[in-house]
Design a protein around this motif. Structure first.
Motif, PDB file in Angstrom:
ATOM      1  N   ARG A  83      65.797  11.823  23.479  1.00 36.53           N
ATOM      2  CA  ARG A  83      65.695  10.398  23.261  1.00 36.53           C
ATOM      3  C   ARG A  83      64.649  10.143  22.267  1.00 36.53           C
ATOM      4  NH1 ARG A  83      67.251   7.684  28.898  1.00 36.53           N
ATOM      5  NH2 ARG A  83      69.301   8.516  29.182  1.00 36.53           N
ATOM      6  N   GLY A  84      64.380  10.649  21.069  1.00 40.83           N
ATOM      7  CA  GLY A  84      63.357  10.284  20.347  1.00 40.83           C
ATOM      8  C   GLY A  84      62.077  11.355  20.580  1.00 40.83           C
ATOM      9  N   SER A  85      61.163  10.477  20.846  1.00 41.47           N
ATOM     10  CA  SER A  85      59.726  11.225  21.162  1.00 41.47           C
ATOM     11  C   SER A  85      59.872  11.922  22.589  1.00 41.47           C
ATOM     12  CB  SER A  85      58.461  10.391  20.899  1.00 41.47           C
ATOM     13  OG  SER A  85      58.471   9.379  21.987  1.00 41.47           O
ATOM     14  N   TYR A  86      60.727  11.402  23.330  1.00 44.00           N
ATOM     15  CA  TYR A  86      60.839  12.210  24.843  1.00 44.00           C
ATOM     16  C   TYR A  86      61.976  12.633  25.122  1.00 44.00           C
ATOM     17  CZ  TYR A  86      62.942   7.651  26.317  1.00 44.00           C
ATOM     18  OH  TYR A  86      63.764   6.722  26.466  1.00 44.00           O
ATOM     19  N   ALA A  87      62.231  13.549  26.089  1.00 37.05           N
ATOM     20  CA  ALA A  87      63.512  13.847  26.717  1.00 37.05           C
ATOM     21  C   ALA A  87      63.728  13.116  28.127  1.00 37.05           C
ATOM     22  CB  ALA A  87      63.601  15.398  26.942  1.00 37.05           C
ATOM     23  N   TYR A  88      65.077  13.006  28.289  1.00 41.25           N
ATOM     24  CA  TYR A  88      65.076  12.382  29.719  1.00 41.25           C
ATOM     25  C   TYR A  88      66.020  13.426  30.514  1.00 41.25           C
ATOM     26  CZ  TYR A  88      67.569   9.819  33.145  1.00 41.25           C
ATOM     27  OH  TYR A  88      68.163   9.148  34.562  1.00 41.25           O
ATOM     28  N   GLU A 117      60.687  23.174  23.337  1.00 37.95           N
ATOM     29  CA  GLU A 117      60.862  23.945  22.202  1.00 37.95           C
ATOM     30  C   GLU A 117      61.980  23.473  21.359  1.00 37.95           C
ATOM     31  OE1 GLU A 117      61.954  27.811  24.187  1.00 37.95           O
ATOM     32  OE2 GLU A 117      59.914  28.227  24.601  1.00 37.95           O
ATOM     33  N   THR A 118      63.167  22.842  21.968  1.00 35.35           N
ATOM     34  CA  THR A 118      64.376  22.252  21.284  1.00 35.35           C
ATOM     35  C   THR A 118      64.201  21.283  20.350  1.00 35.35           C
ATOM     36  OG1 THR A 118      65.533  23.416  23.320  1.00 35.35           O
ATOM     37  CG2 THR A 118      66.836  21.749  21.772  1.00 35.35           C
ATOM     38  N   TRP A 119      63.376  20.184  21.106  1.00 39.36           N
ATOM     39  CA  TRP A 119      63.437  18.972  20.403  1.00 39.36           C
ATOM     40  C   TRP A 119      61.830  18.566  19.869  1.00 39.36           C
ATOM     41  CZ3 TRP A 119      66.491  17.884  25.057  1.00 39.36           C
ATOM     42  CH2 TRP A 119      67.714  18.152  24.881  1.00 39.36           C
TER      43      TRP A 119
END
Length: 178
Positions: A83-88, A117-119
């Motif tokens: 979700r952009g700068s963060y992951a949920y 690593e992924t995003w």
């Protein structure tokens, strides 16, 4: 696919849907969930997820449904969504028979590492039912902080369960990852 501490981490496939629904249900709802400490059986009845919900996460281009195996058996899972700068972080489940042995700590640490690593995200976000004090405390020990930001529980939508009390809502927890 990666192996850590005798565990194999991989992305879920369509073939995993029924197994993952059963795992999530066993960790949170019904009498089986009482074997572990993450049960929501006293505050919610009905389902926690369904095959359509699990398949939607598997198929979403911005999500991963991380599946964790030990000795060829699925023992845990979690959703990661970009979700952009963060992951949920969501749909986290550990087999009730294995809760309390450190497996959850390994899974969440691996999920955080994979999200970075992924995003390239800088934070992990999650929502937890605000009355789940023991669960929130567990996340706080992992570095998550309560934000006080609440969203309503979807009363009347049985896809999320049948509430047994009127004060349910979700609180956003956040952890910096870098």
């Amino acid at each position: 696919m990666e192996t850590t501490a005798g565990l194999t981490f991989r992305d879920a496939t369509d073939a995993d849907v029924d197994t993952l629904v059963a795992l999530v249900e066993s960790a949170y709802r019904g009498d089986d969930s009482r074997a572990g400490w993450t049960t929501e059986a006293d505050i919610l009845e009905g389902q926690r997820t369904d095959p359509e919900g699990v398949l939607a996460v598997i198929k979403s281009p911005d999500s991963r449904l991380l599946t964790v195996e030990r000795d060829g058996r699925v023992v845990a899972c979690c959703q990661l969504e970009h979700r952009g700068s963060y992951a949920y972080f969501g749909m986290f489940a550990v087999s009730p028979a294995l809760q309390g042995g450190g497996l959850g700590k390994v899974v969440i640490a691996q999920a955080e590492r994979l999200a970075v690593e992924t995003w390239g995200v800088t934070e992990m976000h999650m929502t937890v039912i605000s009355v789940r004090d023991e669960l929130i405390a567990w996340y706080e020990r992992r570095g998550y902080r309560r934000t006080g930001r609440m969203t309503p529980f979807p009363y009347g939508d049985e896809r999320f369960g049948i509430p047994q009390r009127a004060d349910l809502r979700f609180e956003l927890l956040v952890k910096p990852l870098v």
